[in-house]
Design a protein around this motif. Structure first.
Motif, short mmCIF file in Angstrom:
data_model
loop_
_atom_site.label_atom_id
_atom_site.label_comp_id
_atom_site.label_asym_id
_atom_site.label_seq_id
_atom_site.Cartn_x
_atom_site.Cartn_y
_atom_site.Cartn_z
N PHE A 79 24.55 40.10 34.31
CA PHE A 79 24.43 41.18 35.29
C PHE A 79 25.79 41.77 35.65
O PHE A 79 25.90 42.50 36.63
CB PHE A 79 23.73 40.66 36.55
CG PHE A 79 22.45 39.93 36.25
CD1 PHE A 79 21.33 40.61 35.82
CD2 PHE A 79 22.38 38.55 36.38
CE1 PHE A 79 20.16 39.94 35.53
CE2 PHE A 79 21.21 37.87 36.09
CZ PHE A 79 20.09 38.57 35.66
N CYS A 80 26.81 41.47 34.85
CA CYS A 80 28.16 41.99 35.09
C CYS A 80 28.47 43.11 34.10
O CYS A 80 28.08 43.06 32.92
CB CYS A 80 29.20 40.87 34.94
SG CYS A 80 29.01 39.53 36.12
N SER A 81 29.21 44.07 34.58
CA SER A 81 29.68 45.14 33.70
C SER A 81 30.90 44.65 32.92
O SER A 81 31.34 43.50 33.07
CB SER A 81 30.04 46.37 34.53
OG SER A 81 31.20 46.09 35.32
N GLU A 82 31.43 45.53 32.11
CA GLU A 82 32.70 45.22 31.46
C GLU A 82 33.78 45.00 32.52
O GLU A 82 33.80 45.68 33.55
CB GLU A 82 33.11 46.35 30.53
CG GLU A 82 32.21 46.51 29.32
CD GLU A 82 32.67 47.64 28.43
OE1 GLU A 82 33.59 48.39 28.85
OE2 GLU A 82 32.12 47.80 27.33
N VAL A 83 34.66 44.05 32.25
CA VAL A 83 35.73 43.72 33.20
C VAL A 83 36.99 44.49 32.82
O VAL A 83 37.39 44.51 31.65
CB VAL A 83 36.00 42.21 33.23
CG1 VAL A 83 37.05 41.87 34.27
CG2 VAL A 83 34.71 41.45 33.51
N GLU A 84 37.59 45.13 33.82
CA GLU A 84 38.81 45.90 33.60
C GLU A 84 39.92 45.36 34.51
O GLU A 84 39.64 44.83 35.59
CB GLU A 84 38.58 47.38 33.90
CG GLU A 84 37.50 48.00 33.03
CD GLU A 84 37.14 49.40 33.45
OE1 GLU A 84 36.61 50.16 32.62
OE2 GLU A 84 37.39 49.74 34.64
N TYR A 85 41.17 45.52 34.07
CA TYR A 85 42.29 45.06 34.89
C TYR A 85 43.46 46.02 34.73
O TYR A 85 43.57 46.78 33.76
CB TYR A 85 42.69 43.63 34.52
CG TYR A 85 43.57 43.51 33.29
CD1 TYR A 85 44.96 43.39 33.42
CD2 TYR A 85 43.02 43.53 32.01
CE1 TYR A 85 45.77 43.29 32.30
CE2 TYR A 85 43.82 43.42 30.89
CZ TYR A 85 45.20 43.31 31.04
OH TYR A 85 46.00 43.22 29.93
N ALA A 86 44.35 45.99 35.71
CA ALA A 86 45.57 46.80 35.69
C ALA A 86 46.65 46.07 36.46
O ALA A 86 46.36 45.17 37.28
CB ALA A 86 45.31 48.18 36.30
N THR A 87 47.90 46.43 36.20
CA THR A 87 49.05 45.76 36.84
C THR A 87 50.00 46.79 37.42
O THR A 87 50.05 47.95 37.00
CB THR A 87 49.80 44.87 35.84
OG1 THR A 87 50.30 45.69 34.78
CG2 THR A 87 48.87 43.80 35.28
N VAL A 88 50.77 46.33 38.39
CA VAL A 88 51.81 47.14 39.02
C VAL A 88 53.04 46.26 39.21
O VAL A 88 52.92 45.13 39.69
CB VAL A 88 51.35 47.72 40.36
CG1 VAL A 88 52.50 48.44 41.06
CG2 VAL A 88 50.19 48.66 40.18
N THR A 89 54.21 46.79 38.83
CA THR A 89 55.47 46.07 39.00
C THR A 89 56.23 46.71 40.15
O THR A 89 56.48 47.92 40.15
CB THR A 89 56.32 46.12 37.72
OG1 THR A 89 55.58 45.51 36.66
CG2 THR A 89 57.63 45.38 37.91
N THR A 90 56.60 45.88 41.10
CA THR A 90 57.34 46.40 42.26
C THR A 90 58.83 46.11 42.18
O THR A 90 59.60 46.69 42.96
CB THR A 90 56.79 45.78 43.54
OG1 THR A 90 56.88 44.36 43.46
CG2 THR A 90 55.34 46.19 43.75
#
Length: 654
Positions: free
Chosen positions: A394-405
């Motif tokens: 029941f889960c959609s495709e999993v997406e991720y993103a990153t940010v460098t501070t």
């Protein structure tokens, strides 16, 4: 007293019948029958058996007729029921013989047709009359050759089967037949018949269950899941049925539990799938209320009757230590809630060098009921999302993103990592961050926050569940439920001595005096950071900074002030969708200068559409197998150690 011709003289002949249907003969009629047979045998002209008593009286001389006074029988109302008298041994044996004989004859008679309720049919060719008769009329069958005492006994009260002219004949036949049976003789005439007995109330329906026991129990769930089933039934009143079962019942087909036993187990929650659904459904497009939708309301209510799921969210700064805790049970599986959660999300800052080993340890601790839905990393920032294995569909495709501070640093130690997906019709966003450290660098931490919400490019392919409430400048507005956790590095604006004195006065749960000096609480109240977010009440000691392996705070020369640097905050598009159940730390894990902090939530889930890209049950299978093998090996080692301890003995000489 007898006449000159040898005929017995009686003032009256009467046959009585009890309310229970038993026939009682007249003793005078019995003697009269025997004397009549003897006299008739001597004269050579015996009267016929079927001759009425009125014709018999015609044979008497005229002078005897004048002296005889036959008392007429007047109708009387039926008497009140009375207790049945105890039957003698002879009567009991005769009744047993009668039941055996009649059942044997009905089986051997090819022309016999039994009734639906098992009672014997009447031998008379014509159906018996149902007309009401006088209350005192005797209840005898019309055919005298098939009469028996039980025929009178079983006939209903008030049913007339003969006239008053047949009293003499009935009395003689009853007396002779009953007397012969008491002596062990059977009926000389035809076989006896019982009248049909109608039940007083309708018979209960017979249970139709033709499915074999092996089919009903072939798919029974594991024994360790039974407690979860009892808990759900007790709390939610849940029964293992579904709308698909009701559809099977409503199509006019004979249905009982056995109808779908071959398709689903008695203890299974799986719903039978109709063949036309298999042919027509693609699960790539659909509507919210479509019958049989994979992410629709029917499936959601079947797995979550109250439409709430349990989520475990944790954050831990591992300080880059290679050594991992021996046991993670106290961290991931606290004893306070009796049941494990449906989803586990763990974020790590300054993670251990071997990220794969960390994930294996998580899988080993959670066991075979959970699978790794997705994991991601940004430098030494790790995040792992585990979910119950039966919920991955029941889960959609999993997406991720990153940010460098921190761009200058070669190793990405500061920044943010976000993972998002849709579960049924509710979108989730999980962010773990490591903000700038330093007691006085509050503004830098606020800049890290603002850069994260603007630069985190999510979602990518998964559609927004409510685009009208989204903002392009804030990633947290594009999801239904958002959880942000990590080492935010906000400190207590107070010196070390004051903080230590407060901790010594309130060693356990009362930390309200410390939170007055908390930087994050002050900034959130002003609305300068984490806008729209909430945090559960804090009832645990500061998670930073400890001496490694000890329960004491920093004893080095720096004497850093204990602070609540590790936090978990949350926000929702809809009011009261997220309920915080527990918010605490794990003091038993001492391999780092930070203590792990975790929170338990109850989150409301809504049904969705089938037009989202699905993960199709994807998970890290290799990690799953490695973790389970280690779990089995660990259990075997424990058993061997316990066995060795029991078998070994120490002898001491004093």
């Amino acid at each position: 007293m007898s006449t000159p011709n040898g005929f017995p003289l009686h003032s009256r002949v009467c046959v009585t019948r009890s309310t229970e249907g038993g026939a009682v003969q007249d003793l005078q009629a019995k003697k009269a029958g025997k004397a009549a047979k003897k006299e008739a045998g001597g004269n050579g002209a015996p009267p016929k058996i079927g001759t009425p008593i009125s014709e018999t009286l015609k044979l008497l001389p005229e002078e005897l007729k004048a002296n005889m006074k036959i008392k007429s029988i007047t109708p009387r109302p039926p008497r009140k029921p009375r207790l049945e008298r105890a039957a003698s041994l002879d009567e009991k044996s005769w009744r047993k013989w009668r039941r055996f004989r009649t059942s044997q004859e009905s089986l051997t008679d090819p022309n016999e047709t039994s009734s639906s309720n098992g009672s014997l049919q009447e031998a008379s060719p014509s159906p018996p009359s149902r007309a009401k008769a006088s209350p005192c009329s005797p209840c005898c069958p019309q055919d005298s050759s098939h009469s028996s005492p039980d025929a009178l006994e079983a006939a209903p009260v008030g049913k007339s089967r003969g006239g008053t002219s047949d009293l003499g004949k009935r009395a003689s036949e009853i007396s002779s037949a009953f007397g012969g049976l008491l002596r062990g003789k059977g009926f000389a005439g035809g076989k006896p018949r019982l009248s049909q007995i109608m039940p007083a109330r309708p018979l209960p329906p017979m249970e139709l269950n033709v499915a074999s026991h092996s089919l009903r129990t072939a798919n029974r769930i594991d024994a360790d899941c039974l407690d979860y089933r009892h808990y759900s039934q007790h709390k939610f009143g849940r029964v293992s049925s579904s709308l698909s079962d009701s559809r099977l019942q409503g199509n006019g087909t004979l249905y009982d539990n056995c109808s779908t036993d071959s398709m689903k187990s008695t203890f299974s929650l799986l719903t039978p799938i109709r063949a036309k659904d298999v042919r027509s459904r693609s699960y790539l497009e659909g509507s919210l209320l479509a019958s049989g939708a994979l992410l629709g309301a029917e499936e959601l209510s079947r797995y979550f009757p109250d439409r709430n799921i349990g989520i475990f969210v944790a954050t831990w700064n591992m300080q880059g230590q290679k050594e991992l805790p021996v046991n993670l049970d106290d961290f991931l599986l606290p004893t306070d809630p009796d049941f494990a959660q449906d989803m586990y999300v763990i974020g790590v800052q300054e993670g251990c060098p071997d990220r794969r080993e960390w994930e294996i340890r998580l899988q080993e601790t959670l066991g075979p009921h959970y699978v790794l839905l997705h994991s991601a990393a940004h430098g030494v920032l790790y995040m792992s999302v585990f979910i119950r294995r039966d919920l991955i569909w029941f889960c959609s495709e999993v997406e991720y993103a990153t940010v460098t501070t921190r761009i200058v640093s070669q190793i990405k130690t500061k920044g943010a990592l976000g993972i998002c997906f849709t579960f049924f019709g509710t979108s989730f966003l999980f962010i773990t961050s490591h903000f700038t450290s330093g007691d006085s660098k509050v503004n830098e931490r606020k800049l890290d926050y603002n850069k994260t919400i603007q630069a985190l490019t999510l979602p990518k392919n998964v559609p927004d569940t409510n685009p009208y409430r989204s903002s392009s400048s804030d990633v947290t507005t594009r999801f239904d439920e958002v959880f942000w956790f990590g080492d935010f590095n906000f400190r207590l604006n107070k010196d070390r001595e004051t903080v230590d004195s407060i901790l010594n006065q309130n060693p356990d749960t009362d930390v309200s005096k410390l939170l007055v000096y908390d930087q994050l609480t002050s900034e959130m109240s002003r609305g300068s950071i984490f806008k729209g977010f909430q945090e559960a009440d804090i009832h645990f000691r500061p998670s930073y900074k400890f001496d490694i392996g000890k329960d004491s705070y920093d004893t080095t020369s720096k004497q850093r002030t204990p602070s609540y640097t590790d936090r978990v905050v949350f926000r929702s598009r809809y009011k009261d969708d997220i309920q915080a159940v527990k918010y605490s730390s794990c003091p038993v894990i001492k391999t780092s200068d930070h203590r792990p902090v975790f929170a338990l939530f109850r989150v409301k889930v809504r049904p969705g559409r089938d037009n989202i890209p699905l993960a199709a049950g994807q998970f890290d299978r290799e990690l799953y197998l490695i973790g389970i093998r280690r779990r089995i090996t660990r259990e075997l080692q424990k058993r061997l150690e316990q066995k060795d301890q029991k078998s070994s003995s120490i002898c001491s000489i004093s």
